[in-house]
Enzyme design. Structure first.
Site, PDB file in Angstrom:
ATOM      1  N   CYS A   1     -16.648  -8.593   5.425  1.00 56.32           N
ATOM      2  CA  CYS A   1     -16.004  -7.324   5.082  1.00 56.32           C
ATOM      3  C   CYS A   1     -14.740  -7.564   4.271  1.00 56.32           C
ATOM      4  CB  CYS A   1     -15.667  -6.556   6.363  1.00 56.32           C
ATOM      5  SG  CYS A   1     -14.858  -4.975   6.015  1.00 56.32           S
TER       6      CYS A   1
ATOM      7  N   CYS B   1       0.832  -1.213   0.000  1.00 51.55           N
ATOM      8  CA  CYS B   1       0.000   0.000   0.000  1.00 51.55           C
ATOM      9  C   CYS B   1       0.865   1.262   0.000  1.00 51.55           C
ATOM     10  CB  CYS B   1      -0.916  -0.005   1.220  1.00 51.55           C
ATOM     11  SG  CYS B   1      -2.033   1.405   1.249  1.00 51.55           S
TER      12      CYS B   1
ATOM     13  N   CYS C   1     -19.275   2.684   8.666  1.00 48.59           N
ATOM     14  CA  CYS C   1     -18.541   1.989   9.727  1.00 48.59           C
ATOM     15  C   CYS C   1     -17.262   2.785   9.955  1.00 48.59           C
ATOM     16  CB  CYS C   1     -18.216   0.561   9.284  1.00 48.59           C
ATOM     17  SG  CYS C   1     -17.141  -0.322  10.436  1.00 48.59           S
TER      18      CYS C   1
ATOM     19  N   CYS D   1       0.604   4.742   6.875  1.00 44.32           N
ATOM     20  CA  CYS D   1      -0.009   4.563   8.201  1.00 44.32           C
ATOM     21  C   CYS D   1       0.967   3.803   9.130  1.00 44.32           C
ATOM     22  CB  CYS D   1      -1.318   3.803   8.067  1.00 44.32           C
ATOM     23  SG  CYS D   1      -2.387   4.456   6.762  1.00 44.32           S
TER      24      CYS D   1
ATOM     25  N   CYS E   1       0.379   0.125  10.256  1.00 49.31           N
ATOM     26  CA  CYS E   1      -0.116  -0.897   9.325  1.00 49.31           C
ATOM     27  C   CYS E   1       0.984  -1.755   8.700  1.00 49.31           C
ATOM     28  CB  CYS E   1      -0.937  -0.241   8.221  1.00 49.31           C
ATOM     29  SG  CYS E   1      -1.715  -1.488   7.160  1.00 49.31           S
TER      30      CYS E   1
ATOM     31  N   ARG F   1     -18.001  -2.292  17.772  1.00 51.09           N
ATOM     32  CA  ARG F   1     -17.293  -3.539  17.441  1.00 51.09           C
ATOM     33  C   ARG F   1     -15.979  -3.650  18.207  1.00 51.09           C
ATOM     34  NH1 ARG F   1     -20.157  -5.588  12.905  1.00 51.09           N
ATOM     35  NH2 ARG F   1     -21.480  -3.923  12.118  1.00 51.09           N
TER      36      ARG F   1
ATOM     37  N   CYS G   1     -19.713  -5.609   3.438  1.00 43.31           N
ATOM     38  CA  CYS G   1     -18.991  -4.396   3.840  1.00 43.31           C
ATOM     39  C   CYS G   1     -17.669  -4.390   3.068  1.00 43.31           C
ATOM     40  CB  CYS G   1     -18.740  -4.450   5.349  1.00 43.31           C
ATOM     41  SG  CYS G   1     -17.763  -3.055   5.962  1.00 43.31           S
TER      42      CYS G   1
HETATM   43  N1  SAM Z   1      -6.704   0.678   3.158  1.00 50.78           N
HETATM   44  C1  SAM Z   1      -7.969   0.909   3.714  1.00 50.78           C
HETATM   45  C2  SAM Z   1      -7.971   2.003   4.754  1.00 50.78           C
HETATM   46  O1  SAM Z   1      -6.948   2.318   5.295  1.00 50.78           O
HETATM   47  O2  SAM Z   1      -9.067   2.513   5.036  1.00 50.78           O
HETATM   48  C3  SAM Z   1      -8.616  -0.336   4.305  1.00 50.78           C
HETATM   49  C4  SAM Z   1      -7.821  -1.321   5.115  1.00 50.78           C
HETATM   50  S1  SAM Z   1      -7.158  -0.732   6.660  1.00 50.78           S
HETATM   51  C5  SAM Z   1      -6.104  -2.083   7.064  1.00 50.78           C
HETATM   52  C6  SAM Z   1      -8.513  -0.772   7.795  1.00 50.78           C
HETATM   53  C7  SAM Z   1      -8.264  -0.329   9.213  1.00 50.78           C
HETATM   54  O3  SAM Z   1      -7.568  -1.342   9.927  1.00 50.78           O
HETATM   55  C8  SAM Z   1      -7.406   0.904   9.441  1.00 50.78           C
HETATM   56  O4  SAM Z   1      -8.125   2.077   9.255  1.00 50.78           O
HETATM   57  C9  SAM Z   1      -7.003   0.745  10.895  1.00 50.78           C
HETATM   58  O5  SAM Z   1      -7.933   1.396  11.729  1.00 50.78           O
HETATM   59  C10 SAM Z   1      -7.051  -0.767  11.114  1.00 50.78           C
HETATM   60  N2  SAM Z   1      -5.709  -1.318  11.354  1.00 50.78           N
HETATM   61  C11 SAM Z   1      -4.739  -1.521  10.441  1.00 50.78           C
HETATM   62  N3  SAM Z   1      -3.625  -2.014  11.009  1.00 50.78           N
HETATM   63  C12 SAM Z   1      -3.893  -2.138  12.329  1.00 50.78           C
HETATM   64  C13 SAM Z   1      -3.137  -2.594  13.445  1.00 50.78           C
HETATM   65  N4  SAM Z   1      -1.869  -2.986  13.312  1.00 50.78           N
HETATM   66  N5  SAM Z   1      -3.717  -2.588  14.655  1.00 50.78           N
HETATM   67  C14 SAM Z   1      -5.004  -2.172  14.794  1.00 50.78           C
HETATM   68  N6  SAM Z   1      -5.761  -1.743  13.773  1.00 50.78           N
HETATM   69  C15 SAM Z   1      -5.225  -1.716  12.554  1.00 50.78           C
HETATM   70  C1  DTB Z   2     -11.364  -2.167  11.625  1.00 54.75           C
HETATM   71  O1  DTB Z   2     -11.571  -1.112  12.262  1.00 54.75           O
HETATM   72  N1  DTB Z   2     -10.566  -3.133  12.035  1.00 54.75           N
HETATM   73  C2  DTB Z   2     -10.470  -4.180  11.029  1.00 54.75           C
HETATM   74  C3  DTB Z   2     -11.516  -3.718   9.982  1.00 54.75           C
HETATM   75  N2  DTB Z   2     -11.916  -2.439  10.458  1.00 54.75           N
HETATM   76  C4  DTB Z   2     -11.166  -3.674   8.554  1.00 54.75           C
HETATM   77  C5  DTB Z   2      -9.077  -4.352  10.505  1.00 54.75           C
HETATM   78  C6  DTB Z   2      -8.057  -4.657  11.579  1.00 54.75           C
HETATM   79  C7  DTB Z   2      -6.745  -4.917  10.935  1.00 54.75           C
HETATM   80  C8  DTB Z   2      -5.704  -5.346  11.910  1.00 54.75           C
HETATM   81  C9  DTB Z   2      -4.385  -5.551  11.279  1.00 54.75           C
HETATM   82  C10 DTB Z   2      -4.338  -6.632  10.251  1.00 54.75           C
HETATM   83  O2  DTB Z   2      -4.842  -7.751  10.472  1.00 54.75           O
HETATM   84  O3  DTB Z   2      -3.704  -6.423   9.202  1.00 54.75           O
HETATM   85 FE1  SF4 Z   3      -2.840   1.215   3.355  1.00 51.59          FE
HETATM   86 FE2  SF4 Z   3      -2.759   0.015   5.713  1.00 51.59          FE
HETATM   87 FE3  SF4 Z   3      -3.037   2.637   5.592  1.00 51.59          FE
HETATM   88 FE4  SF4 Z   3      -5.085   1.049   4.798  1.00 51.59          FE
HETATM   89  S1  SF4 Z   3      -4.256   1.238   6.871  1.00 51.59           S
HETATM   90  S2  SF4 Z   3      -4.283   2.866   3.759  1.00 51.59           S
HETATM   91  S3  SF4 Z   3      -3.903  -0.669   3.950  1.00 51.59           S
HETATM   92  S4  SF4 Z   3      -1.243   1.460   4.892  1.00 51.59           S
END
Ligand code: SAM
Ligand code: DTB
Ligand code: SF4
Length: 353
Positions: free
Chosen positions: A94, A50, A186, A54, A57, A258, A126
């Site tokens: 989702c 990506c 959401c 973030c 992530c 959630r 979703c």
């Molecule tokens: N790329 C899209 C976005 O950022 O909206 C969708 C996928 S993103 C992985 C969805 C959500 O997962 C993020 O907004 C964040 O709140 C959560 N998330 C991602 N990595 C995480 C982590 N290591 N621990 C907790 N929540 C996480």
């Molecule tokens: C949300 O708030 N938490 C979920 C869902 N929406 C998409 C994602 C959590 C991702 C946690 C890190 C991972 O598994 O990559």
């Molecule tokens: Fe990309 Fe992860 Fe950020 Fe979603 S949370 S925009 S997958 S880097």
């Protein structure tokens, strides 16, 4: 709800835990007296690589983690996963993509087909695909998408230190596009990223001030992944998570709150407190998007122990039986309930419906 000030939210967050739980529980019972928990299964349909940065992530190409860029899944693979999720008792599915934003073209066309296929199974659909334009949101709505996940993650102030490649206003714009298309919203956040209590209060205030409030509010505890800038963050105090959920429940009485990422690090007792405080959904299935989640059997056992039931599935257009028979303690006594969810609702059990 009338607008709420940062101070009011901070006062709630600062309450001693038991009086806070009393308040949250009263709101929860007034609006969700059914004791039902929704099971929602996640699937990453496009993993890794990506362009966003973030800090939390594992899928960001800015960080050196064990998650690499993978090919997008085929529609058939996604539908097979959705069917498995449904057989295990999920009512919401989702689909996540590691995209900064949706780009029109074959990849988006494929997501639209995935949404159609998930809807054909009678599941709530979703998606979480990054930023969306108005017309893209409308296309997803036409395909049957029920909800779109797009988190604000933290306060506007703290956002800048967590993500540099987009702004809070970008995020709010997409939420508005989703809302205008008639898709349910959401939107939630993460705790444990080094934010101050003020940031948590401000996130909750911002979420509660959205009009209308988000139908679904995921509260995540940071999963600290090796290779990300937040890898060495200390673990979240489970009571802090309980507090966030309790205040979310008080401020957003009708929303489905959630209990999201981070459950693998929580004891059963901590999860029980989160569910008592007002959470009425969990992510269900051994994987979130790329990180681990508790096993299904352990989750069902916990819900059963607590006397919670799982949300009944919505009607299936095909009319075919959707659930295998499930051993019910009351069946021998001739309770007469044919399907798992009927047993669950009648006997206060938590089963894969
Ligand atoms: N790329 C899209 C976005 O950022 O909206 C969708 C996928 S993103 C992985 C969805 C959500 O997962 C993020 O907004 C964040 O709140 C959560 N998330 C991602 N990595 C995480 C982590 N290591 N621990 C907790 N929540 C996480
Ligand atoms: C949300 O708030 N938490 C979920 C869902 N929406 C998409 C994602 C959590 C991702 C946690 C890190 C991972 O598994 O990559
Ligand atoms: Fe990309 Fe992860 Fe950020 Fe979603 S949370 S925009 S997958 S880097």
């Amino acid at each position: 709800m009338a607008t709420v000030s940062r101070e009011e939210v901070r006062t709630l967050l600062d309450l001693p835990l038991l009086p806070l739980l009393d308040k949250a529980r009263a709101v929860h019972l007034a609006h969700h007296g059914d004791n039902e928990v929704q099971l929602c299964t996640l699937l990453s349909v496009k993993t890794g690589g990506c362009p966003e940065d973030c800090s939390y992530c594992p899928q960001s190409s800015h960080h050196d983690t064990a998650v690499g860029a993978e090919r997008m899944l085929d529609v058939d693979q996604v539908i097979a996963s959705a069917r498995r999720a449904k057989d295990l008792g999920s009512t919401r599915f989702c689909m996540g993509a590691a995209w900064r934003e949706v780009k029109d073209g074959p990849a988006f066309d494929r997501v639209v087909d995935m949404v159609r296929g998930v809807k054909d199974l009678g599941l709530e659909a979703c998606a979480t695909l990054g930023m969306l334009t108005g017309p893209q949101a409308e296309r997803l709505k036409e395909a049957g998408l029920d909800a779109y996940n797009h988190n604000l993650d933290t306060s506007r102030e703290a956002y800048r230190s967590i993500i540099k490649t987009r702004t809070y206003d970008d995020r709010l714009r997409t939420l508005q596009n989703v809302r205008s298309a008639g898709i349910s919203v959401c939107c939630g956040g993460i705790i444990g990223m080094g934010e101050a209590l003020e940031d948590r209060a401000e996130l909750l205030r911002t979420l509660a001030s959205l009009e209308p409030q988000p139908e679904s509010v995921p509260i995540n505890a940071l999963v600290a992944v090796e290779g990300t800038p937040l890898a060495d963050m200390p673990p979240v105090d489970p009571f802090d998570l309980v507090r966030m959920i309790a205040v979310a429940r008080i401020l957003m009485p009708k929303s489905r709150v959630r209990l999201s990422a981070g459950r693998s690090s929580l004891t059963r007792e901590a999860q029980a407190m989160c569910l008592f405080a007002g959470a009425n959904s969990i992510f269900y299935g051994e994987k979130l998007l790329t990180t681990a989640n508790p096993e299904e059997a352990a989750d069902l056992e916990l819900l059963r122990t607590l006397g919670l039931t799982t949300l009944a599935p919505v009607a299936d257009a095909s009319g075919s039986p959707r659930h295998s028979e499930h051993a019910c303690a009351n069946k021998g006594a001739g309770c007469g309930h044919k399907h798992d969810h009927e047993h669950a609702h009648a006997h206060g059990e938590a089963v894969a419906e």
